[in-house]
Design a protein around this motif. Sequence first.
Motif, PDB file in Angstrom:
ATOM      1  N   ALA A  67      -0.144   7.197   0.703  1.00 43.57           N
ATOM      2  CA  ALA A  67      -1.020   6.120   0.232  1.00 43.57           C
ATOM      3  C   ALA A  67      -0.719   4.800   0.911  1.00 43.57           C
ATOM      4  CB  ALA A  67      -0.878   5.966  -1.287  1.00 43.57           C
ATOM      5  N   ASP A  68      -1.783   4.101   1.287  1.00 43.62           N
ATOM      6  CA  ASP A  68      -1.741   2.735   1.824  1.00 43.62           C
ATOM      7  C   ASP A  68      -1.255   2.643   3.269  1.00 43.62           C
ATOM      8  OD1 ASP A  68      -2.529   1.393  -0.670  1.00 43.62           O
ATOM      9  OD2 ASP A  68      -0.554   2.019  -1.390  1.00 43.62           O
ATOM     10  N   VAL A  69      -0.986   3.757   3.927  1.00 46.46           N
ATOM     11  CA  VAL A  69      -0.521   3.713   5.315  1.00 46.46           C
ATOM     12  C   VAL A  69      -1.377   4.660   6.138  1.00 46.46           C
ATOM     13  CG1 VAL A  69       1.430   3.917   6.890  1.00 46.46           C
ATOM     14  CG2 VAL A  69       1.821   3.247   4.508  1.00 46.46           C
ATOM     15  N   THR A  70      -2.417   4.104   6.773  1.00 48.27           N
ATOM     16  CA  THR A  70      -3.313   4.915   7.601  1.00 48.27           C
ATOM     17  C   THR A  70      -2.949   4.844   9.078  1.00 48.27           C
ATOM     18  OG1 THR A  70      -4.889   3.127   7.999  1.00 48.27           O
ATOM     19  CG2 THR A  70      -5.176   4.408   5.977  1.00 48.27           C
ATOM     20  N   THR A  71      -2.123   3.897   9.456  1.00 45.14           N
ATOM     21  CA  THR A  71      -1.658   3.569  10.820  1.00 45.14           C
ATOM     22  C   THR A  71      -2.669   2.773  11.632  1.00 45.14           C
ATOM     23  OG1 THR A  71      -2.364   5.535  12.115  1.00 45.14           O
ATOM     24  CG2 THR A  71      -0.295   5.707  10.864  1.00 45.14           C
ATOM     25  N   VAL A  72      -3.952   2.739  11.229  1.00 38.77           N
ATOM     26  CA  VAL A  72      -4.944   2.064  12.076  1.00 38.77           C
ATOM     27  C   VAL A  72      -5.661   0.901  11.410  1.00 38.77           C
ATOM     28  CG1 VAL A  72      -5.380   4.048  13.582  1.00 38.77           C
ATOM     29  CG2 VAL A  72      -6.683   3.799  11.460  1.00 38.77           C
ATOM     30  N   VAL A  73      -5.558   0.746  10.112  1.00 39.49           N
ATOM     31  CA  VAL A  73      -6.256  -0.341   9.428  1.00 39.49           C
ATOM     32  C   VAL A  73      -5.477  -0.735   8.175  1.00 39.49           C
ATOM     33  CG1 VAL A  73      -7.691   1.189   8.018  1.00 39.49           C
ATOM     34  CG2 VAL A  73      -8.518  -1.103   8.580  1.00 39.49           C
ATOM     35  N   VAL A  74      -5.529  -2.030   7.822  1.00 41.81           N
ATOM     36  CA  VAL A  74      -4.773  -2.490   6.653  1.00 41.81           C
ATOM     37  C   VAL A  74      -5.652  -3.240   5.647  1.00 41.81           C
ATOM     38  CG1 VAL A  74      -2.532  -2.587   7.814  1.00 41.81           C
ATOM     39  CG2 VAL A  74      -4.049  -4.596   7.875  1.00 41.81           C
TER      40      VAL A  74
ATOM     41  N   VAL B  65      -6.074  -5.231   0.037  1.00 40.85           N
ATOM     42  CA  VAL B  65      -6.760  -5.251  -1.254  1.00 40.85           C
ATOM     43  C   VAL B  65      -5.838  -4.733  -2.354  1.00 40.85           C
ATOM     44  CG1 VAL B  65      -8.645  -4.265  -2.599  1.00 40.85           C
ATOM     45  CG2 VAL B  65      -9.069  -5.064  -0.282  1.00 40.85           C
ATOM     46  N   GLY B  66      -5.183  -3.599  -2.079  1.00 50.09           N
ATOM     47  CA  GLY B  66      -4.269  -3.030  -3.058  1.00 50.09           C
ATOM     48  C   GLY B  66      -3.097  -3.946  -3.352  1.00 50.09           C
ATOM     49  N   LEU B  67      -2.582  -4.576  -2.308  1.00 46.24           N
ATOM     50  CA  LEU B  67      -1.446  -5.493  -2.469  1.00 46.24           C
ATOM     51  C   LEU B  67      -1.816  -6.644  -3.387  1.00 46.24           C
ATOM     52  CD1 LEU B  67       1.463  -6.153  -1.503  1.00 46.24           C
ATOM     53  CD2 LEU B  67       0.421  -7.412   0.400  1.00 46.24           C
ATOM     54  N   ALA B  68      -3.019  -7.185  -3.218  1.00 47.48           N
ATOM     55  CA  ALA B  68      -3.457  -8.313  -4.041  1.00 47.48           C
ATOM     56  C   ALA B  68      -3.901  -7.878  -5.434  1.00 47.48           C
ATOM     57  CB  ALA B  68      -4.592  -9.046  -3.341  1.00 47.48           C
ATOM     58  N   ALA B  69      -4.700  -6.801  -5.500  1.00 43.06           N
ATOM     59  CA  ALA B  69      -5.261  -6.377  -6.781  1.00 43.06           C
ATOM     60  C   ALA B  69      -4.207  -5.853  -7.744  1.00 43.06           C
ATOM     61  CB  ALA B  69      -6.322  -5.308  -6.546  1.00 43.06           C
ATOM     62  N   ASP B  70      -3.121  -5.282  -7.212  1.00 43.07           N
ATOM     63  CA  ASP B  70      -2.063  -4.744  -8.067  1.00 43.07           C
ATOM     64  C   ASP B  70      -0.882  -5.693  -8.205  1.00 43.07           C
ATOM     65  OD1 ASP B  70      -3.483  -2.392  -8.450  1.00 43.07           O
ATOM     66  OD2 ASP B  70      -2.584  -1.393  -6.723  1.00 43.07           O
TER      67      ASP B  70
ATOM     68  N   ASN C  25       2.473  -4.210  -9.398  1.00 40.58           N
ATOM     69  CA  ASN C  25       3.071  -4.289  -8.052  1.00 40.58           C
ATOM     70  C   ASN C  25       3.423  -2.918  -7.487  1.00 40.58           C
ATOM     71  OD1 ASN C  25       3.190  -7.156  -7.465  1.00 40.58           O
ATOM     72  ND2 ASN C  25       4.673  -7.308  -9.132  1.00 40.58           N
ATOM     73  N   VAL C  26       2.612  -1.906  -7.812  1.00 38.11           N
ATOM     74  CA  VAL C  26       2.889  -0.561  -7.325  1.00 38.11           C
ATOM     75  C   VAL C  26       2.814  -0.519  -5.797  1.00 38.11           C
ATOM     76  CG1 VAL C  26       0.447   0.127  -7.535  1.00 38.11           C
ATOM     77  CG2 VAL C  26       2.245   1.871  -7.572  1.00 38.11           C
ATOM     78  N   ARG C  27       3.774   0.124  -5.198  1.00 40.63           N
ATOM     79  CA  ARG C  27       3.861   0.340  -3.743  1.00 40.63           C
ATOM     80  C   ARG C  27       3.752  -0.950  -2.927  1.00 40.63           C
ATOM     81  NH1 ARG C  27       0.484   4.787  -5.223  1.00 40.63           N
ATOM     82  NH2 ARG C  27      -1.356   3.726  -4.445  1.00 40.63           N
ATOM     83  N   TRP C  28       4.179  -2.057  -3.487  1.00 37.92           N
ATOM     84  CA  TRP C  28       4.006  -3.326  -2.784  1.00 37.92           C
ATOM     85  C   TRP C  28       4.859  -3.398  -1.515  1.00 37.92           C
ATOM     86  CZ3 TRP C  28       7.606  -7.000  -1.534  1.00 37.92           C
ATOM     87  CH2 TRP C  28       8.856  -6.913  -2.139  1.00 37.92           C
ATOM     88  N   ILE C  29       5.997  -2.740  -1.505  1.00 37.73           N
ATOM     89  CA  ILE C  29       6.873  -2.821  -0.342  1.00 37.73           C
ATOM     90  C   ILE C  29       6.215  -2.171   0.870  1.00 37.73           C
ATOM     91  CG2 ILE C  29       9.077  -2.112   0.651  1.00 37.73           C
ATOM     92  CD1 ILE C  29      10.330  -2.366  -2.098  1.00 37.73           C
ATOM     93  N   ARG C  30       5.726  -0.936   0.709  1.00 40.67           N
ATOM     94  CA  ARG C  30       5.088  -0.262   1.847  1.00 40.67           C
ATOM     95  C   ARG C  30       3.819  -0.983   2.276  1.00 40.67           C
ATOM     96  NH1 ARG C  30       2.999   5.585  -0.238  1.00 40.67           N
ATOM     97  NH2 ARG C  30       5.165   5.673  -0.885  1.00 40.67           N
ATOM     98  N   ARG C  31       3.084  -1.532   1.306  1.00 44.50           N
ATOM     99  CA  ARG C  31       1.865  -2.258   1.643  1.00 44.50           C
ATOM    100  C   ARG C  31       2.182  -3.508   2.454  1.00 44.50           C
ATOM    101  NH1 ARG C  31      -0.906  -1.738  -4.397  1.00 44.50           N
ATOM    102  NH2 ARG C  31      -1.958   0.257  -4.029  1.00 44.50           N
ATOM    103  N   ALA C  32       3.177  -4.251   2.000  1.00 45.54           N
ATOM    104  CA  ALA C  32       3.559  -5.460   2.722  1.00 45.54           C
ATOM    105  C   ALA C  32       4.085  -5.114   4.109  1.00 45.54           C
ATOM    106  CB  ALA C  32       4.609  -6.232   1.928  1.00 45.54           C
ATOM    107  N   LEU C  33       4.870  -4.043   4.194  1.00 49.33           N
ATOM    108  CA  LEU C  33       5.408  -3.626   5.494  1.00 49.33           C
ATOM    109  C   LEU C  33       4.290  -3.234   6.454  1.00 49.33           C
ATOM    110  CD1 LEU C  33       8.561  -1.514   4.555  1.00 49.33           C
ATOM    111  CD2 LEU C  33       8.515  -3.634   5.882  1.00 49.33           C
ATOM    112  N   ALA C  34       3.292  -2.515   5.965  1.00 49.21           N
ATOM    113  CA  ALA C  34       2.182  -2.101   6.827  1.00 49.21           C
ATOM    114  C   ALA C  34       1.458  -3.320   7.402  1.00 49.21           C
ATOM    115  CB  ALA C  34       1.203  -1.222   6.050  1.00 49.21           C
TER     116      ALA C  34
END
Length: 233
Positions: A141-148, A153-158, A166-175
């Motif tokens: 989830a949240d890591v497609t490699t080609v688009v963020v 949206v997920g980072l802000a909405a959650d 703040n679910v999965r915020w670390i991977r989202r921010a890293l991406a």
Amino acid sequence: MNRRLDLAMLLLLTFSTGMVDAIGYLGFDKVFTGNMTGNVVILGMGLAGADGVPVLRPALALVFFMLGAALSGRILGDIGENWHHRTTVIFSGVAVGCAALSLYVALVPDPEIGLAGTIFTSALSALMGAQAAAARKMKIADVTTVVVTSTIVGLAADSSLAGGDNVRWIRRALAVVLILIGALAGAATLMLNQWIGIALVAVMISAAAVIGHLGEKKRRTRAEAAAAVSSNV
């Protein structure tokens, strides 16, 4: 543990995609070879007659990205979510293709001009399509490699600001950060030579393929050992 390794490899590929898109956009007439949303927007503006906005290369990039994704999907088949030897085949093929394109850019005079540039962006788009399809199969989830965009949206909405958890915020921010830094790195390599960035991308994708393959091999070995113990009990 194995899925965390898969996540790390996809984040590495996200960084490399930032490099690829910066190289394509800045060095090859405003073409995104990884982010097809950007190409759709550019194509729309170009078709409307906006000055200096290309049409042919973005259109071909879209077509070849889809062809690469379709071929990758055909090869991968129904392999499930875990890294598979076919995943290694796809990423290895993408790495070899990027290495060949870096050589192409190094040897062809003025590779960004005319047919030479169109061949480069189309081929690179096909490779990125194959990579994106393989990443999609892994369903991280949240890591497609080609688009963020959806990741942001997920980072802000959650976020806590939105009353989320703040679910999965670390991977989202890293991406998001990695694709940004990748774009910065790709732009920087253009100041040296166009082939250098693509060569570095080939190295990173090769590393992801090797590390991911070794991780999956280790997982299978552990699973086989556990199965053998269970059968002997």
